[in-house]
Design a protein around this motif. Sequence first.
Motif, mmCIF file in Angstrom:
data_model
loop_
_atom_site.group_PDB
_atom_site.id
_atom_site.type_symbol
_atom_site.label_atom_id
_atom_site.label_comp_id
_atom_site.label_asym_id
_atom_site.label_seq_id
_atom_site.Cartn_x
_atom_site.Cartn_y
_atom_site.Cartn_z
ATOM 1 N N SER A 617 4.133 -19.594 -3.107
ATOM 2 C CA SER A 617 3.461 -18.400 -4.045
ATOM 3 C C SER A 617 2.190 -18.074 -3.733
ATOM 4 O O SER A 617 1.498 -17.025 -3.820
ATOM 5 N N LEU A 618 1.348 -19.136 -3.444
ATOM 6 C CA LEU A 618 -0.134 -19.064 -3.087
ATOM 7 C C LEU A 618 -0.138 -18.099 -1.596
ATOM 8 O O LEU A 618 -1.069 -17.334 -1.525
ATOM 9 N N ALA A 619 0.866 -18.258 -0.765
ATOM 10 C CA ALA A 619 0.931 -17.209 0.306
ATOM 11 C C ALA A 619 1.074 -15.907 -0.165
ATOM 12 O O ALA A 619 0.370 -14.726 0.613
ATOM 13 N N ASN A 620 1.691 -15.786 -1.082
ATOM 14 C CA ASN A 620 2.045 -14.197 -1.636
ATOM 15 C C ASN A 620 1.025 -13.683 -2.214
ATOM 16 O O ASN A 620 0.392 -12.483 -2.181
ATOM 17 N N ASP A 621 0.209 -14.450 -2.924
ATOM 18 C CA ASP A 621 -1.142 -14.264 -3.614
ATOM 19 C C ASP A 621 -2.080 -13.813 -2.602
ATOM 20 O O ASP A 621 -2.700 -12.738 -2.802
ATOM 21 N N ILE A 622 -2.188 -14.428 -1.493
ATOM 22 C CA ILE A 622 -3.152 -14.097 -0.586
ATOM 23 C C ILE A 622 -2.805 -12.693 0.082
ATOM 24 O O ILE A 622 -3.971 -11.953 0.340
ATOM 25 N N ASN A 623 -1.698 -12.616 0.418
ATOM 26 C CA ASN A 623 -1.446 -11.191 1.173
ATOM 27 C C ASN A 623 -1.673 -10.112 0.002
ATOM 28 O O ASN A 623 -2.142 -9.060 0.401
ATOM 29 N N LEU A 624 -1.403 -10.323 -1.363
ATOM 30 C CA LEU A 624 -1.861 -9.317 -2.083
ATOM 31 C C LEU A 624 -3.244 -9.012 -2.481
ATOM 32 O O LEU A 624 -3.878 -8.007 -2.477
ATOM 33 N N ASN A 625 -3.898 -10.175 -2.633
ATOM 34 C CA ASN A 625 -5.592 -9.971 -2.422
ATOM 35 C C ASN A 625 -5.908 -9.207 -1.375
ATOM 36 O O ASN A 625 -7.026 -8.630 -1.399
ATOM 37 N N ASN A 626 -5.468 -9.545 -0.069
ATOM 38 C CA ASN A 626 -5.777 -9.051 1.228
ATOM 39 C C ASN A 626 -5.580 -7.580 0.940
ATOM 40 O O ASN A 626 -6.465 -6.505 1.378
ATOM 41 N N SER A 627 -4.478 -7.007 0.448
ATOM 42 C CA SER A 627 -4.117 -5.740 0.281
ATOM 43 C C SER A 627 -5.088 -5.018 -0.939
ATOM 44 O O SER A 627 -5.593 -3.681 -0.398
ATOM 45 N N LYS A 628 -5.300 -5.744 -1.850
ATOM 46 C CA LYS A 628 -6.199 -5.281 -2.851
ATOM 47 C C LYS A 628 -7.817 -4.885 -2.268
ATOM 48 O O LYS A 628 -8.437 -3.906 -2.503
ATOM 49 N N VAL A 629 -8.247 -5.905 -1.460
ATOM 50 C CA VAL A 629 -9.533 -5.714 -0.721
ATOM 51 C C VAL A 629 -9.542 -4.324 0.186
ATOM 52 O O VAL A 629 -10.392 -3.730 -0.103
ATOM 53 N N ALA A 630 -8.553 -4.230 0.846
ATOM 54 C CA ALA A 630 -8.579 -2.962 1.636
ATOM 55 C C ALA A 630 -8.634 -1.783 0.803
ATOM 56 O O ALA A 630 -9.189 -0.698 1.114
ATOM 57 N N SER A 631 -7.790 -1.728 -0.225
ATOM 58 C CA SER A 631 -7.683 -0.555 -1.070
ATOM 59 C C SER A 631 -9.059 -0.291 -1.933
ATOM 60 O O SER A 631 -9.562 0.767 -1.900
ATOM 61 N N LEU A 632 -9.532 -1.483 -2.234
ATOM 62 C CA LEU A 632 -10.970 -1.235 -2.965
ATOM 63 C C LEU A 632 -12.105 -0.718 -2.006
ATOM 64 O O LEU A 632 -12.955 -0.073 -2.437
ATOM 65 N N GLU A 633 -11.935 -1.312 -0.796
ATOM 66 C CA GLU A 633 -12.976 -0.975 0.400
ATOM 67 C C GLU A 633 -12.941 0.597 0.366
ATOM 68 O O GLU A 633 -13.859 1.412 0.910
ATOM 69 N N THR A 634 -11.662 1.170 0.606
ATOM 70 C CA THR A 634 -11.493 2.673 0.319
ATOM 71 C C THR A 634 -12.002 3.221 -0.726
ATOM 72 O O THR A 634 -12.592 4.351 -0.441
ATOM 73 N N ASP A 635 -11.747 2.849 -1.913
ATOM 74 C CA ASP A 635 -12.557 3.217 -2.956
ATOM 75 C C ASP A 635 -13.929 3.471 -3.034
ATOM 76 O O ASP A 635 -14.513 4.463 -3.517
ATOM 77 N N ILE A 636 -14.534 2.234 -2.492
ATOM 78 C CA ILE A 636 -16.233 2.154 -2.420
ATOM 79 C C ILE A 636 -16.447 3.491 -1.467
ATOM 80 O O ILE A 636 -17.495 4.066 -1.708
ATOM 81 N N GLN A 637 -15.713 3.820 -0.448
ATOM 82 C CA GLN A 637 -16.438 4.664 0.587
ATOM 83 C C GLN A 637 -16.142 6.068 -0.190
ATOM 84 O O GLN A 637 -17.212 6.929 0.099
ATOM 85 N N ASN A 638 -15.040 6.216 -0.742
ATOM 86 C CA ASN A 638 -15.070 7.588 -1.567
ATOM 87 C C ASN A 638 -16.215 7.958 -2.553
ATOM 88 O O ASN A 638 -16.826 8.922 -2.693
ATOM 89 N N ALA A 639 -16.400 6.620 -3.456
ATOM 90 C CA ALA A 639 -17.579 6.721 -4.299
ATOM 91 C C ALA A 639 -18.853 6.928 -3.829
ATOM 92 O O ALA A 639 -19.832 7.669 -4.190
#
Length: 850
Positions: A617-639
């Motif tokens: 379960s922790l491995a799955n959470d790690i993958n989700l958080n890494n994907s979330k980081v990438a998406s947030l970095e894109t949002d930051i650039q747009n902002a």
Amino acid sequence: MPYKSKRNMRNLTTEEKSAKHLFKTKKGWMNSTKIWGVTVAGIAFSSFLVANVGLVNPVSADVVTQSQTQVTNTAVAVPEAQADQVKAQSAKDDAQTKSDQANQAVQTAQADVTAKTQTVDSAQKVADEAPTHIAQAQTDVDNQTPVANEAQAKADNTQTAEKVAQAIADIADANLAQVTQTEKSAQAAVDNNQADQNKANTTISDDQNQISTAKSQVVADKAKQADNAQKIDDLTNTAKNDQAQIGKATDELNSAKQTQAKAQTDYNNALNQNNADKSAVQADQNAMNNDSAQSTIKLPDTSVWNEAKPTTQQGWDERTKKLKQWDSQGSALNENGFVLNPKDLINIDVNNLTSEQKLEIDDFYGNLINQIRQQDGMHQVVVGGQSMDKFADEVAANYDKDSWNIIGNKAGAGHDVSAITAAAKTVGLTDSQGNIYEDLSAGYLGMVSNPGTLAGYKEAIYDTVVSMLFKDASAHYGHTISLLGVSDWKYGFTDAAISIDHMGQIHLLGADLSNIKSDYNRDTKTGYMGHTSNVVDPAKWSSVGSHTPVFGNNPELAKQLAADQAKEAQSAQLINTTQSALNSANQDVATKQAKLDSLNPANVQQQINDLQNENDSLANDINLNNSKVASLETDIQNAQNKLAQLQAQAPKLVSDLNDAKSAVSAARTVADQANKTLATVKANNQSAQADAKAQADKLAAYQAVLSQYQNADKNLQASQATAHETLETAQANFDQANQVLKNALAKQAVDDAEKAAQAEKDKQATQLPNSNMGHNAEVTSDQTIGHNGTVTTGSPLTSTSTDKAKSASVAETLPQTGTSASNSFMALIGMLLLSLVSILGLGKLNKKRN
């Protein structure tokens, strides 16, 4: 218009008008002096007639036939004449009433004539002054006309100027409104730009925080995975070692269970013993109660207090019905519950009780409380003691100091909370929770059967307790709950005391062990300590004494009660001891069972499986958080890109706003100046309009004066015509009234003359000498009655008729002598002539003038 002066009656001076009252006829005015001259002549002539009436026509005596028949007829005629006289008098009175009414109308008309005369005088004055004033009035009009015209022209000019100024001000105001709107739009653009920048910055900040959190979670999850991997290795090794220890752990668990069984048996024995001891104490108390008269309180069904609190409206409604039944049943059960003990009929001072009296009252109150506590299954209470007695006395003293009377000056105010909390503090009870100690009553001491005695005090206490138990709906059963100690309602107490203040208020104080804050002395009667198992920390009590409650006078019963109470206390203590041992045995069994369970290899394998699942379960959470980081970095650039664009637009928007503010400032200056100018022009116009009106009013006044003088003759003629009509109406009313009076007076004069003649005739008939009467009562010789009333021989009268018509004829044709009736008749004739001459004088003069 040309004015021609005339010399006529209106040219009289004021003095002349005062001396001569003027009357107006159809052909002109006549002097009232002339009218009154004729009238005075009539009065003089009438007076002469009245004064000299005896000199007119020397009178000859009447010769009448003296017969018995004539006398009889005369006697019959007299009542008839009297009746006619009454009728004539009535006619005269009626005529006089009508004359009086007419005279009143004449007086009213005369007042109108006076008013009209004053109007004529005023018109005459204006006509007299016209020749000398008309030229001046015309001059005033001529002089004022150009002034008024000039003022009106000025007013017209200022009105035009105001309209122009108003138009300019309207244009300036409109321009100001337009540039102000432009400024608002520019400000809105700047504000929106700043808001969008703030939003972009917030988005960047929030996204960065989420990235930081996500990255931290990835690190934590990886660390958790490593830790779980180490645990899996450790558990694998433990499973190998635990297999050899399972037998030893099983033996230890069995031994602990044996100890647990013995502890449970000891506890059950102690509990049974304590119940037996309680029964013995209750039996002792019952025996003592039966040994002497005791007041009792019986409770109805107490199950309502053991029910859980309702959670629905229907449940509350059902609870309310049960509580009403509780009140009704309880009041009926205890209607005669108070029992008078003769030994209590001693006088006491409730504010200065002796220690013995205080102890007796504590026992009485404690007996009542513990009776009801026993019936509802709650623990007994300790009544009195050093601290609780002091607490109760302090509360009463504080109430006295505050003059806190709940049925007097503090009606409706409730408890004196400051008095209660101050007293609690002095004995070591908490003082920070308001009133959590007191139940209070007032007025009961004044309603007892034996006031001023110990019995009266007990009766008041009994009535207070019963009222609080079964008549407490208005207080939401707060007192009931407190006295019953119903645990579900959290209003129970373990220690109690009672006191009374100087206002007759009874204070029932109760405290729970949880209320103890500091040094608290429970040196009291252990006779009520049926709740020692509830003592949380006995070390808090500074000392515990003993006292045998005095319910009756049997020392053996009292001694037995004390012994049984001591045994109950010991068995209660034993319950605590065995309960502690049982709790320890239970804990030991649980611990050893847990140890045995932990030695189960199957259990260890389950733990290993759980850890492996957790790592997945922790491995799955790690993958989700890494994907979330990438998406947030894109949002930051747009902002950040949007922020840069907004920052580039901001200077131009600020510049536009500054330009708009400058335009508003300039437009406001112009508008202010235009409105100031408009205000000045308006003020000038108002002044000019006022001046024009004043000058016009002045010209109108001058013109009115000129018109009055120019129309003086017409106004005078109109006034004279109105006065003439008023005079003619008054004269006609006067003539009519006087004619009515004249007719009435003439008729009365004739009636009076006839009456006088008949009276004289009757008198002469009774004075005839008997020698001149014949056998048939006829006069046999010719006789004449002289002026002095003597009878002489003369020619006889040819008529001897005495009927009513001839009597009247004789009265009219024969002259009368100087009797009082004759004088009255002549006086009436004189008055009639006076009125006729006066009227005819005025009438003839009018006719002459006509």
